[in-house]
Design a protein around this motif. Sequence first.
Motif, PDB file in Angstrom:
ATOM      1  N   ASN A 206     -27.350  47.445  -2.161  1.00  0.00           N
ATOM      2  CA  ASN A 206     -26.433  48.300  -1.408  1.00  0.00           C
ATOM      3  C   ASN A 206     -26.993  49.702  -1.182  1.00  0.00           C
ATOM      4  N   VAL A 207     -28.063  50.066  -1.862  1.00  0.00           N
ATOM      5  CA  VAL A 207     -28.694  51.381  -1.709  1.00  0.00           C
ATOM      6  C   VAL A 207     -29.971  51.290  -0.885  1.00  0.00           C
ATOM      7  N   LEU A 208     -30.827  50.373  -1.261  1.00  0.00           N
ATOM      8  CA  LEU A 208     -32.159  50.278  -0.652  1.00  0.00           C
ATOM      9  C   LEU A 208     -32.196  49.379   0.573  1.00  0.00           C
ATOM     10  N   GLY A 209     -31.216  48.487   0.685  1.00  0.00           N
ATOM     11  CA  GLY A 209     -31.232  47.509   1.771  1.00  0.00           C
ATOM     12  C   GLY A 209     -32.187  46.363   1.545  1.00  0.00           C
ATOM     13  N   THR A 210     -32.907  46.369   0.436  1.00  0.00           N
ATOM     14  CA  THR A 210     -33.879  45.321   0.136  1.00  0.00           C
ATOM     15  C   THR A 210     -33.223  43.945   0.124  1.00  0.00           C
TER      16      THR A 210
ATOM     17  N   VAL B  76     -29.342  49.332   6.054  1.00  0.00           N
ATOM     18  CA  VAL B  76     -28.946  50.462   5.232  1.00  0.00           C
ATOM     19  C   VAL B  76     -30.088  51.479   5.219  1.00  0.00           C
ATOM     20  N   ILE B  77     -29.746  52.743   5.392  1.00  0.00           N
ATOM     21  CA  ILE B  77     -30.740  53.817   5.276  1.00  0.00           C
ATOM     22  C   ILE B  77     -30.217  54.827   4.266  1.00  0.00           C
ATOM     23  N   SER B  78     -30.869  54.925   3.109  1.00  0.00           N
ATOM     24  CA  SER B  78     -30.527  55.921   2.097  1.00  0.00           C
ATOM     25  C   SER B  78     -31.590  57.014   2.135  1.00  0.00           C
ATOM     26  N   PHE B  79     -31.142  58.267   2.195  1.00  0.00           N
ATOM     27  CA  PHE B  79     -32.119  59.341   2.378  1.00  0.00           C
ATOM     28  C   PHE B  79     -31.688  60.635   1.710  1.00  0.00           C
ATOM     29  N   LEU B  80     -32.643  61.515   1.558  1.00  0.00           N
ATOM     30  CA  LEU B  80     -32.440  62.902   1.153  1.00  0.00           C
ATOM     31  C   LEU B  80     -33.328  63.772   2.013  1.00  0.00           C
TER      32      LEU B  80
ATOM     33  N   HIS C  93     -23.588  55.661  -5.257  1.00  0.00           N
ATOM     34  CA  HIS C  93     -23.275  54.357  -4.659  1.00  0.00           C
ATOM     35  C   HIS C  93     -23.040  53.267  -5.712  1.00  0.00           C
ATOM     36  N   CYS C  94     -22.458  53.666  -6.842  1.00  0.00           N
ATOM     37  CA  CYS C  94     -22.214  52.722  -7.940  1.00  0.00           C
ATOM     38  C   CYS C  94     -23.503  52.021  -8.359  1.00  0.00           C
ATOM     39  N   ALA C  95     -24.576  52.789  -8.385  1.00  0.00           N
ATOM     40  CA  ALA C  95     -25.881  52.246  -8.790  1.00  0.00           C
ATOM     41  C   ALA C  95     -26.646  53.321  -9.562  1.00  0.00           C
ATOM     42  N   GLN C  96     -26.010  53.869 -10.583  1.00  0.00           N
ATOM     43  CA  GLN C  96     -26.626  54.961 -11.333  1.00  0.00           C
ATOM     44  C   GLN C  96     -27.944  54.577 -12.008  1.00  0.00           C
ATOM     45  N   PRO C  97     -28.078  53.381 -12.589  1.00  0.00           N
ATOM     46  CA  PRO C  97     -29.389  53.026 -13.158  1.00  0.00           C
ATOM     47  C   PRO C  97     -30.514  53.055 -12.120  1.00  0.00           C
ATOM     48  N   LEU C  98     -30.219  52.643 -10.895  1.00  0.00           N
ATOM     49  CA  LEU C  98     -31.222  52.704  -9.838  1.00  0.00           C
ATOM     50  C   LEU C  98     -31.578  54.154  -9.536  1.00  0.00           C
ATOM     51  N   MET C  99     -30.570  55.016  -9.452  1.00  0.00           N
ATOM     52  CA  MET C  99     -30.835  56.426  -9.186  1.00  0.00           C
ATOM     53  C   MET C  99     -31.717  57.030 -10.282  1.00  0.00           C
TER      54      MET C  99
ATOM     55  N   GLY D 125     -28.486  61.065  -6.428  1.00  0.00           N
ATOM     56  CA  GLY D 125     -27.776  60.326  -5.394  1.00  0.00           C
ATOM     57  C   GLY D 125     -28.484  60.464  -4.067  1.00  0.00           C
ATOM     58  N   THR D 126     -27.940  59.813  -3.062  1.00  0.00           N
ATOM     59  CA  THR D 126     -28.502  59.869  -1.712  1.00  0.00           C
ATOM     60  C   THR D 126     -27.383  59.975  -0.691  1.00  0.00           C
ATOM     61  N   VAL D 127     -27.768  60.230   0.538  1.00  0.00           N
ATOM     62  CA  VAL D 127     -26.902  60.021   1.691  1.00  0.00           C
ATOM     63  C   VAL D 127     -27.213  58.623   2.210  1.00  0.00           C
ATOM     64  N   ARG D 128     -26.176  57.862   2.511  1.00  0.00           N
ATOM     65  CA  ARG D 128     -26.405  56.488   2.974  1.00  0.00           C
ATOM     66  C   ARG D 128     -25.698  56.255   4.296  1.00  0.00           C
ATOM     67  N   ALA D 129     -26.475  55.856   5.285  1.00  0.00           N
ATOM     68  CA  ALA D 129     -25.933  55.412   6.571  1.00  0.00           C
ATOM     69  C   ALA D 129     -26.125  53.907   6.669  1.00  0.00           C
TER      70      ALA D 129
END
Length: 405
Positions: free
Chosen positions: A174-178, A333-337, A362-368, A375-379
């Motif tokens: 849900n963060v990386l789109g992988t 999904v595009i997550s960016f800073l 994005h409910c993915a704190q271990p990934l962060m 965190g990131t901005v996610r579109a």
Amino acid sequence: MFDIEKIRADFPILSREICGKPLVYLDNAATSQTPSCVFERISDTYCRINANVHRGVHTLSQEATDAHESARERVRKFINAPKSEEVIFTRGTTESINLVASSFGKKYLSDGDEIILTVMEHHANIVPWQLLQSDKKIGLRVVPIDEHGVLDQEVYRSLFNERTRFVSLSHVSNVLGTVNPVKEMIRYAHEKGVPVLIDGAQAAPHLRIDVQDLDADFYVLSAHKVYGPTGIGVLYGKEKWLNEMPPYQGGGEMIAHVDFEKTTFGNLPFKFEAGTPDYVGTTAFASALDYVDRIGLENIASHEAGLMKYTTERLMKIEGMRIFGTAPEKSSVISFLVDGIHHYDMGMLLDKLGIAVRTGHHCAQPLMTSLGIEGTVRASFAVYNTQAEADAFITAVEKVVKMFK
């Protein structure tokens, strides 16, 4: 024909303005918007056939039951499950995973057993397993990612040992789109005799799901990410597991017989559906799936992929832009800073320009933590988004960046 203007007309909310600007809704990975046919189905169910299902002999109850069970069959076709009895309705992906963690864990896991997860998991696929640790001393093993956001398959295979009892991983991050190679990962786990749960919350709106081809033991998803209503989800489970697992909740609907000495439980799927189900939501979800099929999931995926490629290329021209998740197989999904701009500041300023994006972990704190960020901005894109909206988003990001120079 893929008629984007006709599609957009199906979503009344898209005509809204935010802060005097046309709404550009790019928070689809959190919740997609709902087409008219879905809330019309909700209204029709309440106005015409509203009655408790499975229990009544009167006409309304029988019609409501037929609609509810037809929705189950509709979901079965959507994910290509072998039997409708293997389709369990829940409140969402989160409850589906909690059900498996609780019920499978109670039946099959013992102290010292291990479960394999990945670093990119949503909290919904981490916390339920940690809660299980309060009852049983199980271990969690975690698969890392490389610099592109791709799971390390060599490490994955190395984590299996004689204590490995379960694998639970996301189909799409849900963060990386992988898009993870879940079919191959399932195959390897099965070679070791280990069942696998796939979190398909982010996959279902974009990919063709075939649980038989994947050979998934469990597959979970939520309706509200596939243009359906909130509060409805699905757990697919192979019959052999569901028959052996104990009920998750007790109450009406899930029983065969009750007395004060002993209760016997109903057959699948009712064994896992205690209480009155959200038959209004299930029938509305069926309408959402019909809507997706009318457009064509492949058409939707192609449209979204084009928007993601175009937007990514434009964003990368912005000075200080960092995009997280560059896997070869990636969903929309595009997550960016942007260097020097906090993600919350970016998100709030974009909102003033009419752009709805997600900000935070994005409910993915271990990934962060693994990425070394907070965190990131996610579109995230959906079927109704347009290139004009992508342009508006990019222009808005550029305006925000100039504010901080």
